[in-house]
Write a protein that holds these residues in place. Structure first.
Motif, PDB file in Angstrom:
ATOM      1  N   MET A  82       0.779  -1.268   0.131  1.00 16.99           N
ATOM      2  CA  MET A  82       0.132  -0.013   0.034  1.00 16.99           C
ATOM      3  C   MET A  82       0.852   1.090   0.170  1.00 16.99           C
ATOM      4  O   MET A  82       0.622   2.274  -0.863  1.00 16.99           O
ATOM      5  CB  MET A  82      -0.992  -0.143   1.272  1.00 16.99           C
ATOM      6  N   LEU A  85       2.531   1.502  -3.675  1.00 15.33           N
ATOM      7  CA  LEU A  85       1.620   1.897  -4.599  1.00 15.33           C
ATOM      8  C   LEU A  85       1.513   3.612  -4.571  1.00 15.33           C
ATOM      9  O   LEU A  85       1.334   4.045  -5.467  1.00 15.33           O
ATOM     10  CB  LEU A  85       0.184   1.236  -4.427  1.00 15.33           C
ATOM     11  N   LYS A  86       1.285   4.166  -3.359  1.00 17.01           N
ATOM     12  CA  LYS A  86       1.106   5.457  -3.083  1.00 17.01           C
ATOM     13  C   LYS A  86       2.213   6.455  -3.427  1.00 17.01           C
ATOM     14  O   LYS A  86       2.244   7.221  -4.280  1.00 17.01           O
ATOM     15  CB  LYS A  86       0.841   5.844  -1.563  1.00 17.01           C
ATOM     16  N   ARG A  89       2.477   6.436  -7.326  1.00 19.73           N
ATOM     17  CA  ARG A  89       1.201   7.531  -7.935  1.00 19.73           C
ATOM     18  C   ARG A  89       2.015   8.913  -7.552  1.00 19.73           C
ATOM     19  O   ARG A  89       1.782   9.590  -8.391  1.00 19.73           O
ATOM     20  CB  ARG A  89       0.136   7.310  -7.183  1.00 19.73           C
ATOM     21  N   GLN A  96      -5.266   7.926  -8.106  1.00 21.83           N
ATOM     22  CA  GLN A  96      -5.826   6.417  -8.163  1.00 21.83           C
ATOM     23  C   GLN A  96      -6.674   6.255  -9.290  1.00 21.83           C
ATOM     24  O   GLN A  96      -6.440   5.316 -10.010  1.00 21.83           O
ATOM     25  CB  GLN A  96      -6.734   6.069  -6.838  1.00 21.83           C
ATOM     26  N   SER A 111      -7.924   1.910  -4.689  1.00 26.83           N
ATOM     27  CA  SER A 111      -8.148   2.213  -3.385  1.00 26.83           C
ATOM     28  C   SER A 111      -7.985   0.909  -2.186  1.00 26.83           C
ATOM     29  O   SER A 111      -7.598   1.345  -1.281  1.00 26.83           O
ATOM     30  CB  SER A 111      -9.455   2.781  -3.170  1.00 26.83           C
ATOM     31  N   GLU A 114      -4.654   0.258  -1.814  1.00 34.36           N
ATOM     32  CA  GLU A 114      -3.852   1.337  -0.918  1.00 34.36           C
ATOM     33  C   GLU A 114      -4.096   1.152   0.567  1.00 34.36           C
ATOM     34  O   GLU A 114      -3.799   1.813   1.237  1.00 34.36           O
ATOM     35  CB  GLU A 114      -3.833   2.599  -1.501  1.00 34.36           C
TER      36      GLU A 114
END
Length: 149
Positions: A82, A85-86, A89, A96, A111, A114
Motif C-alpha cells: 500500500m 503504490l502510493k 503514484r 488513483q 483504493s 492502498e
C-alpha cells in the motif's frame, strides 16, 4: 504473463503438476490452468510458487533473467504494497483514477490495495510493474530493490 517460464521451471526440475498442486492445496486441473494461463493465479499462489522454486516474481513474469534477489522475503507485505503504490503514484503524479485507468481497473480496486484491504491481484501487479518499470517483488514487499535488475 508467466506461462513461458512456469512450465519450463517445473519441467527442468522434473516435478509433476500433481506435486505442485498438492503444495498449493489445489486440484491438479486448477494448477494446469495456471500453467497455460487459462485461469488467473492468485497472488498468494504466485508467491508460494516463487518461494517453492526459489525465484523472484520478476523472473517468473519474464521481467528479468536474474532468478532471485539477495535478502528477499518469502512473505508478501500488504503494508509495504500500500505504501509503495502510493509512492509510485506520487512519483508519477497520478491519481488513483489515473492508475486504475492505465491498467484497466477501477479506482475502488486501487483504493482497496492502498488501504491494505486486499493484496494486489496478479494481472494488475503485472500491468503496473510492466507499465511503470517497477519490480513486482518490490511492490509486494519481498525486496527493497525498486528497479527490475
Amino acid at each position: 504473463m508467466y506461462k513461458e517460464r512456469l512450465k519450463d521451471i517445473r519441467e527442468k526440475k522434473a516435478i509433476k503438476q500433481e506435486v505442485i498442486a498438492d503444495y498449493l492445496k489445489i486440484h491438479r486441473g486448477s494448477y494446469s490452468k495456471y500453467e497455460i494461463e487459462n485461469a488467473i493465479m492468485p497472488t498468494k499462489h504466485l508467491n508460494a510458487l516463487c518461494n517453492y522454486f526459489n525465484i523472484s516474481v520478476d523472473y517468473l513474469f519474464g521481467f528479468t533473467n536474474n532468478k532471485n534477489y539477495e535478502n528477499s522475503n518469502n512473505k508478501i507485505s500488504k503494508t509495504k504494497t500500500m505504501l509503495r503504490l502510493k509512492e509510485l503514484r506520487k512519483e508519477y503524479k497520478i491519481s488513483q483514477s489515473d492508475l486504475a485507468e492505465s491498467i484497466g481497473s477501477a479506482k475502488t480496486t486501487i483504493s482497496g490495495y492502498e488501504r491494505g484491504a486486499r493484496i494486489i491481484a496478479t494481472p494488475f501487479l503485472y500491468d503496473i510493474c510492466k507499465k511503470y518499470k517497477i519490480s513486482a517483488d518490490y511492490l509486494l514487499g519481498k525486496t527493497d530493490i525498486k528497479d527490475i535488475l
